[in-house]
Write an enzyme that holds these catalytic residues in place. Structure first.
Site, PDB file in Angstrom:
ATOM      1  N   ASP A 160       7.974   9.076   3.478  1.00 32.79           N
ATOM      2  CA  ASP A 160       8.018   8.802   2.035  1.00 32.79           C
ATOM      3  C   ASP A 160       7.457   9.996   1.279  1.00 32.79           C
ATOM      4  OD1 ASP A 160       7.284   5.209   1.647  1.00 32.79           O
ATOM      5  OD2 ASP A 160       8.934   6.304   2.598  1.00 32.79           O
ATOM      6  N   ASP A 162       5.695  10.001  -1.345  1.00 34.99           N
ATOM      7  CA  ASP A 162       4.449   9.746  -2.085  1.00 34.99           C
ATOM      8  C   ASP A 162       3.266   9.426  -1.178  1.00 34.99           C
ATOM      9  OD1 ASP A 162       5.985   6.593  -3.013  1.00 34.99           O
ATOM     10  OD2 ASP A 162       5.023   7.202  -1.141  1.00 34.99           O
ATOM     11  N   TRP A 223      15.598  -1.776  -3.215  1.00 36.67           N
ATOM     12  CA  TRP A 223      14.294  -1.796  -2.561  1.00 36.67           C
ATOM     13  C   TRP A 223      14.133  -2.948  -1.588  1.00 36.67           C
ATOM     14  CZ3 TRP A 223      10.261  -5.081  -1.875  1.00 36.67           C
ATOM     15  CH2 TRP A 223       9.040  -4.507  -1.463  1.00 36.67           C
ATOM     16  N   GLU A 226      14.461  -2.683   4.575  1.00 37.00           N
ATOM     17  CA  GLU A 226      15.146  -1.798   5.550  1.00 37.00           C
ATOM     18  C   GLU A 226      14.166  -1.333   6.620  1.00 37.00           C
ATOM     19  OE1 GLU A 226      14.024  -0.420   2.709  1.00 37.00           O
ATOM     20  OE2 GLU A 226      12.862   1.065   3.791  1.00 37.00           O
ATOM     21  N   ASP A 227      12.848  -1.282   6.255  1.00 39.43           N
ATOM     22  CA  ASP A 227      11.870  -0.880   7.280  1.00 39.43           C
ATOM     23  C   ASP A 227      11.599  -2.036   8.252  1.00 39.43           C
ATOM     24  OD1 ASP A 227       8.999  -0.919   4.966  1.00 39.43           O
ATOM     25  OD2 ASP A 227      10.725  -2.253   5.211  1.00 39.43           O
ATOM     26  N   MET A 253      -1.453   6.775  -1.000  1.00 38.58           N
ATOM     27  CA  MET A 253      -0.139   6.667  -1.645  1.00 38.58           C
ATOM     28  C   MET A 253      -0.328   6.961  -3.131  1.00 38.58           C
ATOM     29  SD  MET A 253       2.505   3.592  -2.385  1.00 38.58           S
ATOM     30  CE  MET A 253       3.391   3.360  -0.870  1.00 38.58           C
ATOM     31  N   HIS A 256       2.760   4.426  -8.187  1.00 32.25           N
ATOM     32  CA  HIS A 256       4.016   4.564  -8.939  1.00 32.25           C
ATOM     33  C   HIS A 256       4.605   3.192  -9.185  1.00 32.25           C
ATOM     34  CE1 HIS A 256       6.499   3.496  -5.469  1.00 32.25           C
ATOM     35  NE2 HIS A 256       5.646   4.189  -4.760  1.00 32.25           N
ATOM     36  N   ARG A 258       8.225   0.796  -9.645  1.00 34.88           N
ATOM     37  CA  ARG A 258       9.558   0.736  -9.011  1.00 34.88           C
ATOM     38  C   ARG A 258      10.489   1.682  -9.760  1.00 34.88           C
ATOM     39  NH1 ARG A 258       9.272  -0.233  -5.327  1.00 34.88           N
ATOM     40  NH2 ARG A 258       8.372  -2.278  -5.157  1.00 34.88           N
TER      41      ARG A 258
HETATM   42  C1  UD2 Z   1       7.587   0.780   0.828  1.00 43.60           C
HETATM   43  C2  UD2 Z   1       7.669   1.619   2.096  1.00 43.60           C
HETATM   44  C3  UD2 Z   1       8.900   2.460   2.064  1.00 43.60           C
HETATM   45  C4  UD2 Z   1      10.140   1.603   1.906  1.00 43.60           C
HETATM   46  C5  UD2 Z   1       9.982   0.703   0.671  1.00 43.60           C
HETATM   47  C6  UD2 Z   1      11.097  -0.324   0.666  1.00 43.60           C
HETATM   48  C7  UD2 Z   1       5.295   1.991   2.372  1.00 43.60           C
HETATM   49  C8  UD2 Z   1       4.179   2.991   2.392  1.00 43.60           C
HETATM   50  N1  UD2 Z   1       6.517   2.504   2.139  1.00 43.60           N
HETATM   51  O1  UD2 Z   1       7.351   1.763  -0.137  1.00 43.60           O
HETATM   52  O2  UD2 Z   1       8.997   3.188   3.309  1.00 43.60           O
HETATM   53  O3  UD2 Z   1      10.302   0.836   3.072  1.00 43.60           O
HETATM   54  O4  UD2 Z   1       8.754  -0.007   0.670  1.00 43.60           O
HETATM   55  O5  UD2 Z   1      12.313   0.279   0.407  1.00 43.60           O
HETATM   56  O6  UD2 Z   1       5.124   0.822   2.604  1.00 43.60           O
HETATM   57  N2  UD2 Z   1      12.561   7.147  -3.238  1.00 43.60           N
HETATM   58  C9  UD2 Z   1      12.837   8.177  -4.149  1.00 43.60           C
HETATM   59  N3  UD2 Z   1      13.386   7.884  -5.355  1.00 43.60           N
HETATM   60  C10 UD2 Z   1      13.677   6.589  -5.720  1.00 43.60           C
HETATM   61  C11 UD2 Z   1      13.394   5.543  -4.796  1.00 43.60           C
HETATM   62  C12 UD2 Z   1      12.830   5.840  -3.563  1.00 43.60           C
HETATM   63  O7  UD2 Z   1      12.577   9.358  -3.872  1.00 43.60           O
HETATM   64  O8  UD2 Z   1      14.181   6.401  -6.830  1.00 43.60           O
HETATM   65  C13 UD2 Z   1      12.097   7.501  -1.896  1.00 43.60           C
HETATM   66  C14 UD2 Z   1      10.718   8.116  -1.870  1.00 43.60           C
HETATM   67  O9  UD2 Z   1      10.584   8.963  -0.739  1.00 43.60           O
HETATM   68  C15 UD2 Z   1       9.861   6.874  -1.693  1.00 43.60           C
HETATM   69  C16 UD2 Z   1      10.677   6.081  -0.691  1.00 43.60           C
HETATM   70  O10 UD2 Z   1      12.027   6.318  -1.069  1.00 43.60           O
HETATM   71  O11 UD2 Z   1       8.586   7.163  -1.205  1.00 43.60           O
HETATM   72  C17 UD2 Z   1      10.367   4.578  -0.690  1.00 43.60           C
HETATM   73  O12 UD2 Z   1      10.504   4.090  -1.999  1.00 43.60           O
HETATM   74  P1  UD2 Z   1       9.188   3.552  -2.780  1.00 43.60           P
HETATM   75  O13 UD2 Z   1       8.098   4.575  -2.678  1.00 43.60           O
HETATM   76  O14 UD2 Z   1       9.579   3.125  -4.133  1.00 43.60           O
HETATM   77  O15 UD2 Z   1       8.812   2.249  -1.930  1.00 43.60           O
HETATM   78  P2  UD2 Z   1       7.366   1.625  -1.712  1.00 43.60           P
HETATM   79  O16 UD2 Z   1       6.269   2.488  -2.232  1.00 43.60           O
HETATM   80  O17 UD2 Z   1       7.387   0.211  -2.110  1.00 43.60           O
HETATM   81 MN    MN Z   2       5.966   4.470  -2.503  1.00 46.34          MN
END
Ligand code: UD2
Ligand code: MN
Length: 313
Positions: A160, A162, A223, A226-227, A253, A256, A258
């Site tokens: 990721d 972030d 969102w 998928e993981d 982290m 941020h 959504r």
């Molecule tokens: C969680 C998971 C992430 C993913 C997501 C569900 C953790 C630490 N990470 O993160 O791996 O499974 O849930 O999809 O639990 N991104 C972009 N631009 C966008 C959207 C996504 O660059 O517009 C990329 C970026 O690398 C980001 C990653 O996709 O870190 C996951 O998206 P997220 O950070 O919004 O998801 P998050 O923090 O809920």
């Molecule tokens: Mn994230």
């Protein structure tokens, strides 16, 4: 008499000239000879500093400033240890869209982190083209197909944008037998696993392991889940997720919201129920994408991918 003296002098000069030619040739070939092979890097890098909590400046350095600090990084975000043969050849693959601030924080942090680990590495940013619904699974599948064309990587890190590692003893290398979950302890979850099957954030797999699970599903638009699907694939393909010590595998982290275009998709829960039925035919072997560009930037290799449109459900 004079003639024989001259003859003797001529012979001496010719012998001297022959000697000089041989010596020059020997010197020349030594200088041109390939440098001696580097010895292997130590199992534990002597450059590690251990725990180092991340405190972010209000705004990250610019890419140019980071570039000035990263003089050992070659174009495309490539690095190899200058003084020893690295034990690991690792490709870092980052799914990406419209997160430049996060990317600048990450690059500023990750290059020195990996260099302290004495890893032969390259950083790839795999950007989804357009403003359609985000699909992390297709991005990773497409990105990894392209990355594996570049070099014989022994390890792929799915990362990721972030997440910033807080301890360089968390080695960015792969387990030979099982996929590894590196983002074990994230500040957002009070530095512990939110649930046993949690497999998000940062994952390490060999190319063989990634092929064995048929990569990510391509069906998760938007969102979530998928993981979790990836976790199930590991088990269904006869492997298990392994993790480094929670003491080392610590991350911050960057906070941020959504992202637009990555809204939660409730349909993803239905897809997750079908993993056991679908995984063998939904993934690398059913992937379709277009590689729109591949650019060697100073700090990373930038792949731009058209993942296609989210099907109407
Ligand atoms: C969680 C998971 C992430 C993913 C997501 C569900 C953790 C630490 N990470 O993160 O791996 O499974 O849930 O999809 O639990 N991104 C972009 N631009 C966008 C959207 C996504 O660059 O517009 C990329 C970026 O690398 C980001 C990653 O996709 O870190 C996951 O998206 P997220 O950070 O919004 O998801 P998050 O923090 O809920
Ligand atoms: Mn994230």
């Amino acid at each position: 008499m004079v003639c024989s003296r001259r003859l003797r002098r001529l012979r001496r000069m010719l012998a001297l000239l022959a000697g000089l030619t041989v010596a020059t040739f020997a010197l020349h070939s030594t200088l041109l000879a390939a440098p001696p092979p580097l010895s292997g890097c130590r199992v534990e890098s002597p450059l590690l500093v251990g725990p180092r909590p991340v405190h972010l400046p209000t705004s990250p350095p610019t890419l140019a400033e980071i570039g000035r600090r990263s003089t050992l990084v070659s174009p495309g975000g490539f690095y190899r240890p200058p003084h020893c043969q690295s034990r690991h050849r690792t490709a870092i693959v980052i799914p990406y869209r419209a997160r430049l601030t996060h990317l600048r924080y990450l690059l500023d942090h990750l290059h020195p982190f990996l260099q302290r680990q004495q890893i032969y590495y390259k950083i790839y940013v795999v950007e989804q083209w357009g403003d359609g619904t985000f699909n992390k699974g297709i991005l990773f599948n497409a990105g990894i197909v392209e990355v594996l064309r570049d070099d014989d990587w022994s390890c792929i890190i799915l990362h990721d944008v972030d997440l910033l590692a807080e301890d360089d003893r968390n080695t960015y290398a792969c387990d030979n037998y099982n996929p590894m979950h590196l983002a074990v302890a994230i500040d957002k979850f009070d530095y512990r696993l939110p649930y046993r099957e949690y497999f998000g954030g940062v994952v390490a797999m060999t190319p063989e392991q990634y092929r064995k699970i048929n990569g990510f599903s391509n069906q998760y638009w938007g969102w979530g889940r998928e993981d979790d699907d990836l976790w199930k694939r590991v088990g269904l393909s006869g492997m298990k997720v392994v993790r480094p010590s929670v003491r080392f595998a610590r991350y911050k982290m960057i906070k941020h919201e959504r992202d637009p275009g990555n809204e939660e998709n409730p349909h993803n829960f239905d897809i997750l129920k079908r993993t056991k039925l679908d995984w063998r035919s939904d993934g690398l072997n059913s992937l379709s994408y277009k590689l729109l560009s591949k650019e060697q930037k100073a700090l990373f290799t930038h792949l731009t991918i058209d993942v296609g449109e989210k099907p109407r459900t």
